[in-house]
Design a protein around this motif. Structure first.
Motif: not given
Ligand SMILES: Cc1cc2c(cc1C)N(C[C@H](O)[C@H](O)[C@H](O)COP(=O)(O)OP(=O)(O)OC[C@H]1O[C@@H](n3cnc4c(N)ncnc43)[C@H](O)[C@@H]1O)c1[nH]c(=O)[nH]c(=O)c1N2
Ligand SMILES: CC(C)CC(=O)C(=O)O
Ligand SMILES: [Mn+2]
Length: 492
Positions: A101, A103-107, A111, A166, A170, A174, A177, A180, A233, A239, A449
């Motif tokens: 899966p 989401g938005s690739g900010t992990g 992940g 930060g 998505s 969130m 992962t 927070s 994750e 989800i 987190e």
């Molecule tokens: C500059 C900066 C700053 C921060 C952070 C990143 C960056 C680049 N982060 C980390 C990040 O933003 C956080 O982990 C997000 O929850 C990731 O969400 P994405 O949608 O990008 O998931 P992303 O697409 O990166 O996926 C992350 C994981 O979740 C799974 N996943 C995604 N969507 C899913 C779905 N719909 N169903 C099932 N699995 C799914 C994926 O398979 C992967 O394993 C963070 N984090 C934090 O906790 N505190 C912080 O302060 C920060 N600060």
């Protein structure tokens, strides 16, 4: 034993990195079976326009914002409905093809990186805000809804969704992962704020973790399935809907910054503030090196010292009293230079700059990319662990600004590293690993987190013990007997 991408990565890597890479990538790999027929079946489910094998699209989906090496999926599928997700999952399960899966690739722990190829399932097109129940302080969203977009949508309701990593992530990512951010000290993490999840299991079945349509603040009805999927994750299912808690926008907000000569004095202040029961909204620590980067990148002129960034939320009546009590505690601990930001513009500028710290730190070394760490300890151990971390950074002669959600005992080092510089990369890896060991030695966790992803799988075993991880593996087998969901993540 290793997939093609991993072998290429290993070939490119310096031999000094070999021992840890071998351990990290040691999981047995299965051959992805993405044939032309399989791709045609995907197209018949989601339509031609929603299936891509283009290099640029695969590359965009093969990594997150971490230092981990890219892992290309064979194909990217864009789902537009729960039915799409369900049918694609069933197809992958029947053919034992990996499904990741996206989401938005900010992990920050790799992940979404496809370690064994397979299908990357992008759910960003499912971006409906299904309902907002203002009187009940909750809302329900599809997985393409982003946290900032949700808060913009909520603006007129007087409510907000407080979890603020930060990046603009998505909401369902969130959940995945257990994210927070700076507000967790007051509002909790995703674990405390998710009321229900709709999840598509690998075999295509759809479940609601708290029961269909349920959105109560409390429940004693059986196992907590919701929290099983929070932090999973992408390894148990996809989800497709999340019901999350909302909060009233505070009548008044005060932000403030102050400085200290030692980490101990800064953390003592935090502990005393919490002991006084002051419901702080944010309690963030930035060390002297971080403040230097902050000043340079975001054009501030702050005193370069150990610093606390604070925020108070509440009714206008009484908030000043809270502020004055905190001011006294700052004085008692020899804090200095207390400055407030009350107007929204000023506050937003301060917190935007805090959220951009990762890029500020990269500006310290031109051409560098971030290598971030994330450990969390009981707050009484925080000064010692931060001071020891600073010593490790100094000894290794690398640049490592420290930033922490200190009210939660959680902190990060943002190492700016030129990834071609394998010597520094190895030093930074060693410090991160030792930080995690140190945190665990002090009753802490290797991740507060950011999650385990591909980077901390060996640390998870150390944290939970073999028996604990084996219990998790059994849960995984129950939901995902063919092991198709995001293989190579969380478990070795
Ligand atoms: C500059 C900066 C700053 C921060 C952070 C990143 C960056 C680049 N982060 C980390 C990040 O933003 C956080 O982990 C997000 O929850 C990731 O969400 P994405 O949608 O990008 O998931 P992303 O697409 O990166 O996926 C992350 C994981 O979740 C799974 N996943 C995604 N969507 C899913 C779905 N719909 N169903 C099932 N699995 C799914 C994926 O398979 C992967 O394993 C963070 N984090 C934090 O906790 N505190 C912080 O302060 C920060 N600060
Ligand atoms: C790059 C990360 C360390 C970001 C983060 O978690 C933070 O800024 O708090
Ligand atoms: Mn953080």
């Amino acid at each position: 034993m290793f997939s093609r991408q991993v072998k290429q990565f290993l070939k490119r890597s310096s031999s000094t990195l070999w021992p840890y890479l071998q351990r990290n990538y040691g999981a047995p790999s299965r051959q992805a079976k993405v044939t032309n027929d399989f791709v045609s079946s995907l197209k018949s489910i989601v339509g031609d326009k929603n299936v891509s094998t283009a290099d640029a699209v695969r590359e965009q989906h093969g990594h997150d914002e971490s230092h981990h090496e890219i892992g290309l999926p064979d194909v990217v599928v864009f789902a537009e409905s729960v039915q799409h997700v369900s049918e694609v999952s069933k197809l992958c399960n029947d053919n034992v093809v990996s499904l990741i899966p996206f989401g938005s690739g900010t992990g920050l722990e790799g992940g979404v990186n496809a370690l064994e190829g397979g299908v990357c399932l992008d759910v960003t097109k499912m971006d409906e805000i299904i309902e907002v129940n203002a009187e009940d302080f909750d809302c329900t969203v599809r997985p393409g809804v982003m946290r900032i977009g949700l808060n913009n949508y909520l603006r007129d309701t007087g409510l907000f969704f407080p979890i603020d990593p930060g990046a603009d992530a998505s909401v369902c990512g969130m959940c995945a992962t257990s994210a927070s951010g700076t507000n967790a000290v007051r509002y909790g993490t995703m674990r405390e704020n998710v009321l229900n999840l709709e999840v598509v299991l690998p075999d295509g079945r759809v479940i609601d973790t708290a029961g269909k349509g349920r959105r109560t603040k409390k429940t004693s009805a059986g196992y907590n399935l919701t929290n099983l999927f929070v932090g999973s994750e992408g390894t148990l299912g996809t989800i497709t809907k999340a019901t999350v808690r909302l909060y009233g926008v505070p009548e008044k907000t005060i932000s403030a910054v102050c400085h200290f000569n030692s980490v101990q004095e800064a953390v003592d202040t935090v502990v005393q503030v919490l002991q006084c029961g002051i419901p702080m909204a944010k309690l963030e620590f930035l060390d002297d090196v971080a403040i230097e980067a902050f000043n340079k990148f975001s054009k501030f002129d702050m005193t370069v010292a150990q610093s606390l960034f604070l925020e108070f939320h509440g009714p206008a009546l009484g908030l000043e009293d809270q502020f004055n009590t905190v001011k006294e505690l700052i004085d008692m601990n020899n804090g200095f230079g207390l400055k407030t930001a009350i107007e929204a513009d000023e506050r937003n500028k301060l917190w935007k700059a805090r959220h951009e710290m990762v890029w500020a730190c990269c500006s310290l070394i031109p051409g560098s990319k971030p290598y971030s760490t994330d450990v969390c300890v009981p707050i009484s151990h925080l000064p010692d662990v931060i001071v020891k971390t600073k010593e490790m950074i100094k000894e290794a002669n690398v640049i490592g600004p420290i930033v922490g959600h200190v009210g939660d005992g959680n902190f990060h080092v943002f190492f700016p590293v030129d990834h071609a510089d394998t010597e520094t990369f190895k030093k930074v890896y060693d410090i991160s690993h030792r930080m995690a060991l140190l945190a665990m030695d002090r009753n802490g966790t290797c991740t507060g987190e950011h999650g385990i992803g591909m980077g901390k799988r060996d640390l998870l075993i150390r944290e939970l013990g073999e028996e604990g991880v084996e219990a998790m593996r059994q849960v995984k087998k129950t939901f995902d007997p063919n092991g198709i969901m995001n293989p190579g993540k969380v478990f070795c």
